[in-house]
Write an enzyme that holds these catalytic residues in place. Sequence first.
Site, PDB file in Angstrom:
ATOM      1  N   ARG A 275      12.173  -3.035   9.905  1.00  0.00           N
ATOM      2  CA  ARG A 275      11.255  -2.498  10.907  1.00  0.00           C
ATOM      3  C   ARG A 275      11.028  -3.525  12.015  1.00  0.00           C
ATOM      4  NH1 ARG A 275       6.196  -0.152   7.569  1.00  0.00           N
ATOM      5  NH2 ARG A 275       5.165  -1.412   9.133  1.00  0.00           N
TER       6      ARG A 275
ATOM      7  N   ARG B 210      11.348  -6.878   3.557  1.00  0.00           N
ATOM      8  CA  ARG B 210      11.212  -5.422   3.421  1.00  0.00           C
ATOM      9  C   ARG B 210      12.315  -4.685   4.189  1.00  0.00           C
ATOM     10  NH1 ARG B 210       5.497  -2.577   4.306  1.00  0.00           N
ATOM     11  NH2 ARG B 210       5.628  -3.271   6.463  1.00  0.00           N
TER      12      ARG B 210
ATOM     13  N   LYS C 287       0.843  -1.220   0.000  1.00  0.00           N
ATOM     14  CA  LYS C 287       0.000   0.000   0.000  1.00  0.00           C
ATOM     15  C   LYS C 287       0.869   1.256   0.000  1.00  0.00           C
ATOM     16  CE  LYS C 287      -2.231  -0.908   3.808  1.00  0.00           C
ATOM     17  NZ  LYS C 287      -1.706  -2.229   4.186  1.00  0.00           N
TER      18      LYS C 287
HETATM   19  P1  ADP Z   1       1.719  -2.056   7.482  1.00  0.00           P
HETATM   20  O1  ADP Z   1       0.472  -1.781   6.732  1.00  0.00           O
HETATM   21  O2  ADP Z   1       2.842  -2.323   6.583  1.00  0.00           O
HETATM   22  O3  ADP Z   1       1.559  -3.027   8.585  1.00  0.00           O
HETATM   23  P2  ADP Z   1       1.710   0.610   8.707  1.00  0.00           P
HETATM   24  O4  ADP Z   1       2.883   1.464   8.497  1.00  0.00           O
HETATM   25  O5  ADP Z   1       0.443   1.001   8.044  1.00  0.00           O
HETATM   26  O6  ADP Z   1       2.206  -0.825   8.285  1.00  0.00           O
HETATM   27  O7  ADP Z   1       1.398   0.458  10.273  1.00  0.00           O
HETATM   28  C1  ADP Z   1       2.362  -0.026  11.170  1.00  0.00           C
HETATM   29  C2  ADP Z   1       1.713  -0.293  12.507  1.00  0.00           C
HETATM   30  O8  ADP Z   1       1.164   0.934  13.042  1.00  0.00           O
HETATM   31  C3  ADP Z   1       0.555  -1.276  12.524  1.00  0.00           C
HETATM   32  O9  ADP Z   1       0.971  -2.618  12.573  1.00  0.00           O
HETATM   33  C4  ADP Z   1      -0.181  -0.840  13.805  1.00  0.00           C
HETATM   34  O10 ADP Z   1       0.479  -1.315  14.960  1.00  0.00           O
HETATM   35  C5  ADP Z   1      -0.018   0.678  13.786  1.00  0.00           C
HETATM   36  N1  ADP Z   1      -1.146   1.325  13.091  1.00  0.00           N
HETATM   37  C6  ADP Z   1      -1.068   2.098  11.982  1.00  0.00           C
HETATM   38  N2  ADP Z   1      -2.283   2.532  11.606  1.00  0.00           N
HETATM   39  C7  ADP Z   1      -3.163   2.007  12.487  1.00  0.00           C
HETATM   40  C8  ADP Z   1      -4.583   2.067  12.622  1.00  0.00           C
HETATM   41  N3  ADP Z   1      -5.346   2.767  11.751  1.00  0.00           N
HETATM   42  N4  ADP Z   1      -5.153   1.384  13.647  1.00  0.00           N
HETATM   43  C9  ADP Z   1      -4.434   0.693  14.528  1.00  0.00           C
HETATM   44  N5  ADP Z   1      -3.077   0.580  14.459  1.00  0.00           N
HETATM   45  C10 ADP Z   1      -2.446   1.227  13.446  1.00  0.00           C
END
Ligand code: ADP
Length: 264
Positions: free
Chosen positions: A192, A159, A41
């Site tokens: 990460r 990644r 995404k």
């Molecule tokens: P990915 O989609 O690659 O897992 P993101 O960068 O979108 O990574 O998010 C990393 C982390 O941040 C998630 O695993 C979660 O712990 C937290 N997070 C991000 N956005 C949200 C959300 N909308 N609700 C709950 N936790 C979130």
Amino acid sequence: MSTMNNRAAWLQGPSVQCETTPEGALLPWGLVLLGAPGVGKGTQAELLHKRLRACHLSTGDVFRAAGSNPDCNQSPAIKEALRHMQRGELVPDSIVWDMVRERSSCLHCRGGFILDGFPRTLAQAEALKELMDREGIRLTTVVNYALPFGDIVARLGGRRTCENCKAVYNVTERPPKIEGKCDQCEGKLFLREDDRPESIKVRLEAYNRSTAPLIDFYRDLGLLIEVSAKGSPDDIFENTFTQLEARRVREVAQKVLVAQEDRR
Ligand code: ADP
């Protein structure tokens, strides 16, 4: 990333202004990107941003930006969010929602917006819908990226992210020119915390339980398009863009028809 405006208002909060404001678009895009962690995404959001000019609003980036502040500058809510994130769990809805609501002016951005990683639960999607209805903000399309489970695990484990500009690479699918170094800014690439194997399992479970139901939620609202996340980032992007354009053409045609009917 280097091609973007610096997203300061989103990453640091509304007391900070973005360095540049995008040109106003005639019909700004309001997009939500859905899909399991690892489907790409973030990469697609970057490519969409370059083509559509809409601002890339990632909740994960906000938490990571807050986490890179010195410990003494982190609020209790951010500390709690980071603890959940490191374990691969979702951050509680109340913390996420406070953070998004505080930044809701970004949804009024003249260039439009691309939400990435938000909403991630039904409660978040409902809160967002209520805010948008109240503030007259239009969600134009929700894109769901689909990828088989095995491919997702392989992508997440490989990644690597630039600690400086946050560009994303993959050790097998999209390696940097020099191992461990970012092609764009020469920053150091890191794994990460939540891309470690023990966190990956927790994240995928959280996705199936909490985020997958959003596909039906947005399908029922007539907003969903589905795109396969297999193939190169450019191919996936072209697929997305073609579907977005087709949707827009249909929408404009419908408006013209309604206007003609009204005139009769
Ligand atoms: P990915 O989609 O690659 O897992 P993101 O960068 O979108 O990574 O998010 C990393 C982390 O941040 C998630 O695993 C979660 O712990 C937290 N997070 C991000 N956005 C949200 C959300 N909308 N609700 C709950 N936790 C979130």
